[in-house]
Motif scaffolding. Structure first.
Motif, PDB file in Angstrom:
ATOM      1  N   TYR A   1       0.815  -1.214   0.000  1.00  0.00           N
ATOM      2  CA  TYR A   1       0.000   0.000   0.000  1.00  0.00           C
ATOM      3  C   TYR A   1       0.851   1.267   0.000  1.00  0.00           C
ATOM      4  CZ  TYR A   1      -3.174   3.588   1.688  1.00  0.00           C
ATOM      5  OH  TYR A   1      -3.884   4.742   1.830  1.00  0.00           O
TER       6      TYR A   1
ATOM      7  N   VAL B   1      -2.434  -5.321  -4.566  1.00  0.00           N
ATOM      8  CA  VAL B   1      -2.010  -4.400  -3.510  1.00  0.00           C
ATOM      9  C   VAL B   1      -2.049  -5.193  -2.216  1.00  0.00           C
ATOM     10  CG1 VAL B   1      -2.427  -2.202  -2.349  1.00  0.00           C
ATOM     11  CG2 VAL B   1      -3.043  -2.475  -4.773  1.00  0.00           C
TER      12      VAL B   1
ATOM     13  N   ARG C   1      -1.762  -5.962   1.707  1.00  0.00           N
ATOM     14  CA  ARG C   1      -2.107  -5.246   2.932  1.00  0.00           C
ATOM     15  C   ARG C   1      -1.945  -6.174   4.127  1.00  0.00           C
ATOM     16  NH1 ARG C   1      -7.937  -3.496   2.160  1.00  0.00           N
ATOM     17  NH2 ARG C   1      -7.523  -2.100   3.894  1.00  0.00           N
TER      18      ARG C   1
END
Length: 88
Positions: A6, A29, A31
């Motif tokens: 991120y 992405v 996380r």
């Protein structure tokens, strides 16, 4: 397929968005707690939804598979299209 965390995405958002839209890349992405996100272009998304619709309907699926088999078996016809002027 690309993967980025991120923080990296936030610092280079335009660059990654360009890769996704211009190069048809899929971007993961990453996380915390494995709450990852997938970023794809609108065009890729629309193609995926269309394919899911076509392949999800049993009648469409059978028709597509029969057409594919006919093509692979050489059972096709090539026809010349005639161009007609717009004012006719």
């Amino acid at each position: 397929m690309l993967a980025v965390n991120y923080t990296e995405l936030r610092g280079n958002l335009r660059e990654y968005m360009d890769k996704v839209s211009d190069d048809f890349e899929t971007l993961i992405v990453t996380r915390k707690k494995n709450k990852n996100i997938v970023m794809i272009s609108e065009e890729t998304y629309n193609n995926m939804i269309e394919n899911m619709y076509l392949m999800g309907n049993q009648t469409n699926y059978k028709w597509l598979m029969e057409s594919k088999k006919q093509l692979e078996d050489g059972l096709l016809q090539v026809k010349e299209l005639l161009e007609v002027a717009a004012d006719e």
